[in-house]
Design a protein around this motif. Structure first.
Motif, PDB file in Angstrom:
ATOM      1  N   ILE A   1      -2.465  -0.517  -0.581  1.00  0.00           N
ATOM      2  CA  ILE A   1      -2.046  -1.467   0.451  1.00  0.00           C
ATOM      3  C   ILE A   1      -0.525  -1.567   0.455  1.00  0.00           C
ATOM      4  CG2 ILE A   1      -2.114  -3.876   1.232  1.00  0.00           C
ATOM      5  CD1 ILE A   1      -4.741  -2.518   1.612  1.00  0.00           C
ATOM      6  N   ALA A   2       0.070  -1.436   1.631  1.00  0.00           N
ATOM      7  CA  ALA A   2       1.505  -1.683   1.802  1.00  0.00           C
ATOM      8  C   ALA A   2       1.684  -3.099   2.344  1.00  0.00           C
ATOM      9  CB  ALA A   2       2.112  -0.665   2.768  1.00  0.00           C
ATOM     10  N   TYR A   3       2.500  -3.894   1.668  1.00  0.00           N
ATOM     11  CA  TYR A   3       2.803  -5.243   2.138  1.00  0.00           C
ATOM     12  C   TYR A   3       3.976  -5.132   3.108  1.00  0.00           C
ATOM     13  CZ  TYR A   3      -0.036  -7.239  -1.658  1.00  0.00           C
ATOM     14  OH  TYR A   3      -1.061  -7.601  -2.498  1.00  0.00           O
ATOM     15  N   VAL A   4       3.712  -5.430   4.368  1.00  0.00           N
ATOM     16  CA  VAL A   4       4.725  -5.291   5.423  1.00  0.00           C
ATOM     17  C   VAL A   4       5.144  -6.671   5.905  1.00  0.00           C
ATOM     18  CG1 VAL A   4       5.225  -4.391   7.724  1.00  0.00           C
ATOM     19  CG2 VAL A   4       3.831  -3.054   6.146  1.00  0.00           C
ATOM     20  N   ARG A   5       6.413  -6.969   5.797  1.00  0.00           N
ATOM     21  CA  ARG A   5       6.957  -8.213   6.320  1.00  0.00           C
ATOM     22  C   ARG A   5       7.328  -7.978   7.787  1.00  0.00           C
ATOM     23  NH1 ARG A   5      10.631 -12.907   6.092  1.00  0.00           N
ATOM     24  NH2 ARG A   5      11.278 -12.916   8.272  1.00  0.00           N
ATOM     25  N   VAL A   6       6.720  -8.762   8.691  1.00  0.00           N
ATOM     26  CA  VAL A   6       7.019  -8.655  10.120  1.00  0.00           C
ATOM     27  C   VAL A   6       8.376  -9.307  10.375  1.00  0.00           C
ATOM     28  CG1 VAL A   6       6.249  -9.187  12.460  1.00  0.00           C
ATOM     29  CG2 VAL A   6       4.560  -8.722  10.664  1.00  0.00           C
ATOM     30  N   CYS A   7       9.271  -8.574  11.014  1.00  0.00           N
ATOM     31  CA  CYS A   7      10.637  -9.070  11.254  1.00  0.00           C
ATOM     32  C   CYS A   7      10.894  -9.462  12.700  1.00  0.00           C
ATOM     33  CB  CYS A   7      11.653  -8.013  10.835  1.00  0.00           C
ATOM     34  SG  CYS A   7      11.599  -7.627   9.080  1.00  0.00           S
ATOM     35  N   SER A   8      10.228  -8.805  13.638  1.00  0.00           N
ATOM     36  CA  SER A   8      10.441  -9.136  15.050  1.00  0.00           C
ATOM     37  C   SER A   8       9.206  -8.746  15.851  1.00  0.00           C
ATOM     38  CB  SER A   8      11.677  -8.410  15.606  1.00  0.00           C
ATOM     39  OG  SER A   8      11.454  -7.008  15.655  1.00  0.00           O
TER      40      SER A   8
ATOM     41  N   VAL B   1       3.186   2.509  15.855  1.00  0.00           N
ATOM     42  CA  VAL B   1       4.549   2.263  15.388  1.00  0.00           C
ATOM     43  C   VAL B   1       5.210   3.581  15.015  1.00  0.00           C
ATOM     44  CG1 VAL B   1       3.892  -0.011  14.506  1.00  0.00           C
ATOM     45  CG2 VAL B   1       3.884   1.963  12.964  1.00  0.00           C
ATOM     46  N   LYS B   2       6.514   3.534  14.846  1.00  0.00           N
ATOM     47  CA  LYS B   2       7.274   4.692  14.379  1.00  0.00           C
ATOM     48  C   LYS B   2       7.769   4.411  12.961  1.00  0.00           C
ATOM     49  CE  LYS B   2       8.695   5.681  19.111  1.00  0.00           C
ATOM     50  NZ  LYS B   2       9.812   5.636  20.091  1.00  0.00           N
ATOM     51  N   HIS B   3       7.845   5.472  12.168  1.00  0.00           N
ATOM     52  CA  HIS B   3       8.209   5.371  10.762  1.00  0.00           C
ATOM     53  C   HIS B   3       9.625   5.905  10.608  1.00  0.00           C
ATOM     54  CE1 HIS B   3       8.216   5.818   6.475  1.00  0.00           C
ATOM     55  NE2 HIS B   3       6.917   5.567   6.330  1.00  0.00           N
ATOM     56  N   SER B   4      10.558   5.021  10.233  1.00  0.00           N
ATOM     57  CA  SER B   4      11.969   5.396  10.231  1.00  0.00           C
ATOM     58  C   SER B   4      12.273   6.515   9.232  1.00  0.00           C
ATOM     59  CB  SER B   4      12.832   4.172   9.924  1.00  0.00           C
ATOM     60  OG  SER B   4      14.196   4.493  10.011  1.00  0.00           O
ATOM     61  N   ARG B   5      11.775   6.392   7.990  1.00  0.00           N
ATOM     62  CA  ARG B   5      12.086   7.409   6.977  1.00  0.00           C
ATOM     63  C   ARG B   5      11.479   8.754   7.324  1.00  0.00           C
ATOM     64  NH1 ARG B   5       9.388   8.974   2.471  1.00  0.00           N
ATOM     65  NH2 ARG B   5       7.923   7.249   2.684  1.00  0.00           N
ATOM     66  N   LEU B   6      10.371   8.745   8.079  1.00  0.00           N
ATOM     67  CA  LEU B   6       9.756   9.997   8.527  1.00  0.00           C
ATOM     68  C   LEU B   6      10.302  10.423   9.880  1.00  0.00           C
ATOM     69  CD1 LEU B   6       6.030   9.397   7.429  1.00  0.00           C
ATOM     70  CD2 LEU B   6       7.953  10.355   6.138  1.00  0.00           C
ATOM     71  N   ARG B   7      11.535   9.983  10.147  1.00  0.00           N
ATOM     72  CA  ARG B   7      12.285  10.398  11.344  1.00  0.00           C
ATOM     73  C   ARG B   7      11.548  10.076  12.632  1.00  0.00           C
ATOM     74  NH1 ARG B   7      17.212  10.845   9.606  1.00  0.00           N
ATOM     75  NH2 ARG B   7      17.751  12.068  11.435  1.00  0.00           N
ATOM     76  N   GLY B   8      10.985   8.858  12.682  1.00  0.00           N
ATOM     77  CA  GLY B   8      10.351   8.407  13.915  1.00  0.00           C
ATOM     78  C   GLY B   8       8.938   8.900  14.124  1.00  0.00           C
TER      79      GLY B   8
ATOM     80  N   SER C   1      -2.083   6.340   3.269  1.00  0.00           N
ATOM     81  CA  SER C   1      -2.398   7.562   2.532  1.00  0.00           C
ATOM     82  C   SER C   1      -1.263   7.884   1.565  1.00  0.00           C
ATOM     83  CB  SER C   1      -2.585   8.731   3.507  1.00  0.00           C
ATOM     84  OG  SER C   1      -3.603   8.433   4.441  1.00  0.00           O
ATOM     85  N   PRO C   2      -1.525   8.676   0.516  1.00  0.00           N
ATOM     86  CA  PRO C   2      -0.480   9.024  -0.448  1.00  0.00           C
ATOM     87  C   PRO C   2       0.744   9.643   0.231  1.00  0.00           C
ATOM     88  CG  PRO C   2      -2.617   9.713  -1.276  1.00  0.00           C
ATOM     89  CD  PRO C   2      -2.840   9.252   0.137  1.00  0.00           C
ATOM     90  N   GLY C   3       1.919   9.161  -0.156  1.00  0.00           N
ATOM     91  CA  GLY C   3       3.166   9.701   0.366  1.00  0.00           C
ATOM     92  C   GLY C   3       3.579   9.151   1.723  1.00  0.00           C
ATOM     93  N   GLN C   4       2.694   8.337   2.340  1.00  0.00           N
ATOM     94  CA  GLN C   4       2.990   7.857   3.690  1.00  0.00           C
ATOM     95  C   GLN C   4       3.949   6.674   3.684  1.00  0.00           C
ATOM     96  OE1 GLN C   4      -0.275   5.996   6.036  1.00  0.00           O
ATOM     97  NE2 GLN C   4       0.007   7.699   7.442  1.00  0.00           N
ATOM     98  N   MET C   5       3.876   5.827   2.669  1.00  0.00           N
ATOM     99  CA  MET C   5       4.724   4.633   2.595  1.00  0.00           C
ATOM    100  C   MET C   5       5.503   4.620   1.290  1.00  0.00           C
ATOM    101  SD  MET C   5       4.103   2.737   5.356  1.00  0.00           S
ATOM    102  CE  MET C   5       2.813   2.478   6.605  1.00  0.00           C
ATOM    103  N   ALA C   6       6.705   4.091   1.358  1.00  0.00           N
ATOM    104  CA  ALA C   6       7.528   3.855   0.168  1.00  0.00           C
ATOM    105  C   ALA C   6       8.192   2.492   0.327  1.00  0.00           C
ATOM    106  CB  ALA C   6       8.589   4.950   0.011  1.00  0.00           C
TER     107      ALA C   6
ATOM    108  N   GLN D   1      -0.983   6.712  -8.522  1.00  0.00           N
ATOM    109  CA  GLN D   1      -1.137   5.429  -7.835  1.00  0.00           C
ATOM    110  C   GLN D   1      -0.075   4.440  -8.291  1.00  0.00           C
ATOM    111  OE1 GLN D   1      -3.054   4.550  -5.357  1.00  0.00           O
ATOM    112  NE2 GLN D   1      -5.222   4.942  -5.675  1.00  0.00           N
ATOM    113  N   LEU D   2       0.099   4.320  -9.606  1.00  0.00           N
ATOM    114  CA  LEU D   2       1.045   3.336 -10.135  1.00  0.00           C
ATOM    115  C   LEU D   2       2.484   3.693  -9.784  1.00  0.00           C
ATOM    116  CD1 LEU D   2      -0.608   2.649 -13.609  1.00  0.00           C
ATOM    117  CD2 LEU D   2      -0.772   1.307 -11.526  1.00  0.00           C
ATOM    118  N   LEU D   3       2.775   4.990  -9.720  1.00  0.00           N
ATOM    119  CA  LEU D   3       4.119   5.407  -9.306  1.00  0.00           C
ATOM    120  C   LEU D   3       4.360   5.065  -7.843  1.00  0.00           C
ATOM    121  CD1 LEU D   3       4.352   8.875 -11.087  1.00  0.00           C
ATOM    122  CD2 LEU D   3       5.610   6.801 -11.685  1.00  0.00           C
ATOM    123  N   ASN D   4       3.337   5.237  -7.015  1.00  0.00           N
ATOM    124  CA  ASN D   4       3.474   4.884  -5.601  1.00  0.00           C
ATOM    125  C   ASN D   4       3.805   3.405  -5.425  1.00  0.00           C
ATOM    126  OD1 ASN D   4       3.050   7.414  -4.516  1.00  0.00           O
ATOM    127  ND2 ASN D   4       0.831   7.170  -4.340  1.00  0.00           N
TER     128      ASN D   4
END
Length: 623
Positions: free
Chosen positions: A389-396, A405-412, A446-451, A496-499
């Motif tokens: 689970i990725a905890y996402v803080r909604v900003c706007s 949505v678009k993923h900034s680190r994955l170049r959109g 999925s693995p590698g999708q979020m940091a 998992q723990l490294l992620n």
């Protein structure tokens, strides 16, 4: 309304609707005369017309601004054992989210703390992971972020503070300010968070409230404004004075885990007050305190509070529930709603501190486009399903299940967030409605999708929020799997723990995955957590082989420069490793060898105490 104060976002948008209606009416007069303007349909807009669309958009903006205004997002920070998790449980109790508060160290049939859901947390009676707890209270949507107090988990706490709009600093009344409290205060100050101070454990023998306030002002250079003042302490603790209303709340101890019983609420000038307190000396002291506080302390200034220059101080006892509801009411009335978030300026100089200078470009919470950032990753909140689970803080903007949505680190790169969850400790439920700025949503990935630190957004412009502070590891150990038959479980658990960011992994140079992983941690308790979770969640026992190094620096100039420096013998007694992205990491055995290297080749190698996950294009270039 104060005619001198600026209009609120809700009022401004409401005025836009009124202005639009008046403009349409005047236009009708000019074109068709007074008779047409007086007709009931004169200002009505045809469905689908530009005017109707504009009215709908303004109405949606008003609704969004209203939702933003009623959010209260807060993180609780303190030194270990100051009562942080106990206070969190009591805020849930008074907010109606639970019917009985759990105990940090539960005995017999006592209920466990909602925020401490890991096995090791329950065994040791400590918080080792930040937790999100959301509920409705008094017309407000409250998001409480409980944080670890132990210094080994400071990085998790710092990440959580990046997602908060307010901070509650908990102080042990008997011990005063403690080392970790000082460190966490500095982070709250760097993030420019409004700070509320709750002096806890007044039901035990305590320092003088004047001494505690002097400590805070002297240590932090911040003005204190006592809102609640204690009547006695320890066995003589009777209640608190609510200074603004000039009334005294007298309490009777409630059952463990239940709400306190308020014996009486009486005016400070009530003739019955001394008899109700039942202690003439305490009553006389209270009257003297009121006169002294009125003469010596600064009045509450909301502008200074929002700038982090003044802190409201409240006294009470989370364990016995004295003053907890008054604290919650104060946070609802004085706490800051979601504020603009700073965008990444591309300058790495401030990454380690996360300091906001006020000059950054920002995104307003009332912006129409959605944006949010990942501040925490958690694996196995449900061990049966091996979830991430990725905890996402909604900003706007607004977030709804199925949003593209678009993923900034994955170049959109575009992602469809088909699944989203609301959070209450380890409990999760499917998100059915809409989340607004200030809310925290759980996103399976999925693995590698979020940091940690990733930005998600909609709209045509690629944005990335200011990076989350990072810590340099100081403990290094080879993590050995003594049971070869459990190779797959061992690798999966480590991954998992490294992620999650529980620890960092380093590798021998050129290791393609078959070598012994080297774990890098801020403190030894992090390694204990890794071994405990591998055992309880993956049935794998591990052994650690500790390494002598105590400092790490990333050489951002790359391997070519590192090799050149090594060949020139300018790096002695230094171990070279690489991180999971193939970047060189230098380990040092002492501060002296590190200082030497920084002075000699620090600028040439671009030595950094941290390294953020590279974007996808950068990773492709390195392969």
């Amino acid at each position: 309304l104060d005619p001198c104060s600026p209009p609120t976002p809700v009022l401004s948008l409401a005025l836009s609707l009124v202005t639009l209606s008046v403009s349409m009416w005047l236009s009708t007069i000019a074109t068709h005369g007074w008779a047409a303007a007086a007709a009931p349909s004169a200002t009505a807009a045809a469905p689908g017309s530009a005017t109707a669309r504009h009215i709908r958009r303004v109405a949606m903006d008003v609704a969004l601004a209203d939702e933003v205004e009623r959010r209260r997002n807060l993180a609780i920070i303190s030194h270990p054992d100051a009562g942080k998790t106990t206070l969190t449980e009591k805020l849930l109790l008074y907010g109606g989210a639970i019917s009985q508060a759990g105990a940090v160290k539960a005995k017999g049939e006592q209920r466990r703390a909602t925020s401490d859901f890991m096995e090791l947390e329950q065994q040791r009676g400590i918080s080792i992971s930040s937790t999100v707890l959301s509920y409705e209270y008094d017309g407000k949507q409250v998001n409480v972020l409980d944080t670890p107090g132990h210094q080994d988990f400071s990085e998790d706490t710092y990440r959580t503070l990046a997602a908060a709009d307010n901070a509650v600093m908990l102080v042990d009344a008997a011990k005063g300010l403690e080392p970790q409290t000082r460190k966490l205060f500095e982070v709250a100050r760097l993030r420019r968070l409004p700070l509320f101070t709750f002096v806890n454990k007044l039901d035990r023998p305590s320092l003088s409230p004047y001494e505690l306030i002097d400590q805070i002002e002297a240590e932090f250079g911040i003005s204190c404004c006592p809102l609640l003042w204690p009547v006695g302490s320890g066995d003589r603790f009777r209640g608190v004075l609510e200074r603004g209303a000039r009334r005294v709340h007298l309490f009777a101890r409630g059952e463990r885990g239940k709400k306190a019983e308020e014996a009486a609420v009486v005016s400070l000038d009530d003739d019955r007050l001394e008899a109700l307190i039942g202690d003439g000396e305490l009553h006389a002291q209270l009257i003297d305190d009121v006169e002294m506080l009125d003469g010596l302390t600064d009045p509450l200034d909301l502008d200074r509070l929002k700038r982090g220059e003044q802190t409201p101080v409240l006294f009470g006892s989370a364990m016995t529930n004295f003053g907890v509801q008054l604290l919650l009411d104060t946070l609802m009335s004085l706490g800051s709603p979601p504020t603009p978030r700073a965008l990444d300026a591309g300058d790495e100089a401030g990454f380690t501190s996360g300091e906001l200078t006020g000059d950054e470009e920002t995104v307003e919470p009332t912006s129409e486009d959605f944006s949010g950032f990942v501040f925490k990753l958690q694996a196995n909140t449900d061990p049966k399903h091996r979830d991430r689970i990725a905890y996402v803080r909604v900003c706007s903007g607004r977030f709804e299940k199925g949003l593209k949505v678009k993923h900034s680190r994955l170049r959109g790169q575009q992602l469809t967030l088909a699944q989203a969850q609301t959070l209450l400790g380890a409990e999760r439920s499917t998100l059915d409605g809409t989340s607004y700025p200030g809310d925290v949503v759980g996103i399976p990935f999925s693995p590698g999708q979020m940091a940690i630190g990733d930005t998600l957004y909609t709209g045509s412009r690629r944005i990335s929020f200011a990076k989350i502070p990072s810590f340099s590891p100081e403990i290094f150990a080879r993590c050995i799997n003594p049971t070869p038959s459990k190779y797959k479980s061992f690798n999966k658990g480590i991954e998992q723990l490294l992620n999650e960011g529980a620890v960092q992994q380093l590798l021998e140079r050129g290791d393609t995955g078959g070598g012994v992983p080297i774990l890098a941690a801020v403190g030894p308790l992090q390694l204990e957590v890794v071994s405990s979770r591998l055992s309880s969640e993956y049935s794998v026992e591990v052994q650690y082989e500790m390494m002598p190094q105590t400092q790490a620096r990333w050489a951002m100039a790359g391997w070519e420069e590192v090799d050149a420096v090594l060949s020139e013998r300018k790096l002695l007694n230094v171990k070279t490793l690489e991180d999971v992205y193939g970047r060189p990491v230098l380990l040092f055995t002492s501060g002296w060898t590190l200082d030497n290297a920084v002075a000699e080749v620090g600028e040439r190698l671009q030595l950094r105490p941290y390294a953020l996950a590279p974007d996808v294009q950068e990773r492709r270039r390195k392969k």
